[in-house]
Design an enzyme around this catalytic site. Structure first.
Site, short mmCIF file in Angstrom:
data_model
loop_
_atom_site.label_atom_id
_atom_site.label_comp_id
_atom_site.label_asym_id
_atom_site.label_seq_id
_atom_site.Cartn_x
_atom_site.Cartn_y
_atom_site.Cartn_z
CD GLU A 116 -0.32 -5.98 7.21
OE1 GLU A 116 -0.77 -5.92 6.05
OE2 GLU A 116 -0.80 -5.34 8.16
CD GLU B 240 1.13 -1.36 9.57
OE1 GLU B 240 -0.04 -1.32 9.10
OE2 GLU B 240 2.12 -1.72 8.93
CE1 TYR C 239 -4.27 0.62 10.12
CE2 TYR C 239 -3.48 -1.61 9.72
CZ TYR C 239 -3.25 -0.24 9.79
OH TYR C 239 -2.01 0.26 9.51
CG ASP D 154 -1.83 1.14 1.35
OD1 ASP D 154 -2.30 1.59 0.30
OD2 ASP D 154 -2.08 1.61 2.48
C1 GCB Z 1 -1.26 -2.30 6.70
C2 GCB Z 1 0.02 -2.22 5.97
C3 GCB Z 1 0.38 -0.82 5.54
C4 GCB Z 1 -0.88 -0.12 5.01
C5 GCB Z 1 -1.91 -0.04 6.13
C6 GCB Z 1 -3.21 0.62 5.66
O1 GCB Z 1 -1.55 -3.23 7.40
O2 GCB Z 1 1.08 -2.79 6.67
O3 GCB Z 1 1.38 -0.87 4.57
O4 GCB Z 1 -0.61 1.14 4.49
O5 GCB Z 1 -2.20 -1.34 6.57
O6 GCB Z 1 -3.38 1.80 5.86
O7 GCB Z 1 -4.02 -0.09 5.07
#
Ligand code: GCB
Length: 651
Positions: free
Chosen positions: A451, A540, A504, A207
């Site tokens: 990941e 994250e 997330y 991403d």
């Molecule tokens: C993740 C990735 C990261 C993305 C992020 C997102 O898990 O490691 O590279 O930018 O999520 O914002 O989706």
């Protein structure tokens, strides 16, 4: 408490032997010294993207044989920068294939006439496959962006009458394949009712925008022909003495002597040694402490190495000075210890990109970002998702910002990416990362991937091998990879020292439902800890906010939603950080560019700062939190004040 990883420097010999075994040739940062000069080739280069159907016209017409401008139209291209955002042509922004860079340079006379001088061409990084010619002669190829490579070009430049004019041509291919890091695939669109003949797209599985080009400095530097090729330093502490173990490799001759001195920050010699390896003892040593962890953070000594050698052309001498931080690290079942004290990572994930320079290295940006990190009270970051420029790590050493150093093992999403060719390349990349970054006290852990599809059996084996290889290269540092798999499915978690989790909640799952975060996050932590009894970093978490979007009650993409989501995470992090959670790294420090997609609005907006480095509301929330945590965990206990701002709640 069982120590899982311990920096036991009695094992010095073993470590150094292993390093030497795996890494052939050093990659010391080029520095000026009484015996070394450097000439930066930053500035304007000639540039041409090969838009031919097969992208191979440059090779068919041998563009490297004569000045690039004679092959067709060229553009001015600044180095360092990514080429993508510089022009006005959309095809260049999105270009996949070979691009050509060229620059001419005239060398100083002493470089070409003194045969005891070795001239080296160093490319800070070229993403992702590069071929280098000097005066039309093929000098060097390198696979993989984000890491330096170099060639000794002395034979080529020390040949004839003055002036020695060099034409450096570098062809770079940004195509990602199933065996590059990161991997990618090229997809030909064969339905001619929709696409022209030969139409293809590059698919990537990560991403961030695949910026490419000469994104770090290119330079020439000299050493004597017998020279200090590499230095490996490891440190430990015994009672109140610091121990600095060094190993030096010399190339060019076997007839040499080495003198080693360790100087403190006031330039006072505190220890000396001789020979290619040894241990220096520093009674009452000042330790290298992370930012805000101690009253005196980031203390650096200098290891000065002086070489004298006899060559057939007469005596030569070489001199190199390496910054050294004395510190120890250890990982227990529930703690990450630095200098024997529990360390809590309160920091960020970053990317290297900003505005029109893409991922091009930039001093103002670097200094601004460090000022923001210090303002925030951040003590750490992960180099998501590739090794950053060496100058970034030097800043971390100087300011005490702790680094989890990640290789470009990102986007390993498909089963076919876990093949033997990729594995071999991945190990090679880890060798290059360790070789470049091993001496930085700020680097406290290696991350071999972000990941990967670690629920696959094949990924389990693959990651086990990469982790084992990295540990063999450097037994002094813990090794991890960052997972988004579940605790029950992950096949590679058994091999890491620290569990790094991305999640997330209320963003990609149950979006909009902030009220679920505490429950889901608690379950996440408890399951992982019950299964592995290893310290955990929330590597994250975050939410997108478009700066200036506001809504109450909070809705997704507003600054309020981003802030509220973080607050929910913080409740659980506060419960667990006193137990086994050893860190939290927000995704992301700043907004960054991605490929175009219906899910991205001019890039990823999970930054707490905009791409122009202005704060969103969440930045103030994190600032308050990080300074509070810092003040709770400082040794010896005393309250730190933000030195960055007047008019601040913290001064
Ligand atoms: C993740 C990735 C990261 C993305 C992020 C997102 O898990 O490691 O590279 O930018 O999520 O914002 O989706």
């Amino acid at each position: 408490m069982a120590l899982r990883t311990l920096v036991a420097w009695s094992a010095l010999g073993l470590l150094l032997w292993r390093c030497a075994l795996a890494l052939q040739g050093g990659m010391l940062y080029p520095q000026e010294s009484p015996s070394r000069e450097r000439k930066e080739l930053d500035g304007l280069w000639s540039f041409r993207a090969d838009f031919s159907g097969n992208r191979r016209r440059g090779f068919e017409e041998q563009w490297y044989r004569r000045p690039l401008r004679e092959s067709g139209p060229t553009l001015d291209m600044p180095v360092p920068s990514s080429f993508n955002d510089i022009g006005q042509d959309w095809h260049l922004w999105d270009f996949v294939g070979w691009v050509w860079y060229e620059r001419e340079v005239i060398l100083p006379e002493r470089w070409t006439q003194d045969l005891r001088t070795r001239v080296v061409l160093r490319i800070g990084s070229a993403h992702s496959y590069a071929i280098v010619w000097v005066n039309g002669v093929d000098m060097l190829e390198h696979e993989g962006g984000y890491l330096p490579f170099e060639a000794d070009i002395s034979n080529l430049v020390q040949v004839g009458p003055l002036p020695s004019r060099l034409r450096i041509t570098i062809a770079i291919n940004n195509t990602l394949t199933p065996t590059t890091l990161p991997p990618g695939t090229i997809q030909y669109m064969n339905d001619t009712s929709k696409y022209p003949k030969g139409y293809f797209v590059q698919n990537i599985y990560f991403d961030f925008f695949n910026y490419a080009g000469l994104q770090r400095s290119v330079l020439l530097y000299t050493t004597p022909t017998t020279y200090i090729d590499d230095i490996t330093v490891t440190t430990s502490v015994e009672q109140d003495s610091g121990l600095v173990n060094y190993q030096i490799s010399v190339k060019g001759s076997n007839l040499f002597e080495l003198e080693v001195r360790l100087l403190d920050a006031e330039n006072k010699v505190v220890a000396n040694g001789t020979g290619t390896q040894g241990q220096l003892k520093v009674p009452g040593a000042s330790l290298w402490w992370p930012y805000l962890m101690h009253e005196r953070p980031a203390y650096l000594y200098s290891l000065e190495v002086r070489l004298t050698a006899q060559t057939s052309l007469g005596p030569v001498s070489d001199f190199y000075s390496l910054p050294v931080g004395i510190r120890t690290m250890a990982v227990t079942e529930s703690q990450f210890l630095i200098n024997g004290k529990p360390f809590y990572f309160h920091g960020v994930n970053k990317h290297e990109d900003a505005d029109i320079r893409g991922k091009g290295f930039d001093w103002p940006l670097l200094v601004k970002d460090f000022n923001l990190l210090r303002w925030l009270g951040a003590n750490a970051f992960r180099t998501s998702h590739y090794p950053y420029a060496e100058e970034v790590l030097q800043m971390c050493d100087r300011h005490g910002i702790v680094v989890i150093d990640e290789c470009p093992g990102v986007g390993l999403a498909l089963p076919q990416f876990f093949n033997n060719v990729s594995l071999h390349h991945h190990m090679r990349v880890m060798e290059e990362v360790v070789r470049r970054d091993k001496n930085h006290p700020a680097v406290v852990m290696w991350s071999v991937a972000n990941e990967p599809a670690s629920h696959l059996e094949s990924a389990g084996y693959y990651l086990k091998m990469v982790i084992a290889h990295t540990k063999a290269l450097d037994p002094s540092r813990p090794v991890t990879f960052v997972t988004k798999s579940s605790y029950s499915a992950d096949k590679a978690a058994p091999y890491v020292d620290v569990i790094c989790l991305n999640s997330y909640y209320s963003w990609y799952h149950d979006f909009g439902h902030l009220e679920l975060i505490q429950r889901q996050l608690t379950t996440q932590f408890e399951n992982w800890y019950k299964t592995y009894q290893k310290p955990i970093i929330q590597s994250e978490y975050g939410a997108e906010a478009i700066a200036g979007f506001h809504q109450d009650p909070p809705l997704m993409f507003t600054e309020e939603y981003q802030k509220s989501l973080l607050e929910q995470y913080h409740v659980v992090l506060d419960q667990k950080r006193r137990k086994y959670v050893v860190g939290e790294l927000i995704w992301n420090f700043a907004d960054f560019m991605t490929e175009q997609s219906p899910l991205r609005v001019l890039g990823n907006k999970k930054g707490i700062f905009t791409r122009q480095r202005q704060p969103k509301s969440a930045a103030f929330l994190l600032r308050e939190r990080y300074w509070k945590i810092a003040n709770e965990t400082r040794y010896p206990h005393s309250v730190a004040k933000s030195q960055c701002l007047e008019n601040s709640a913290f001064t």
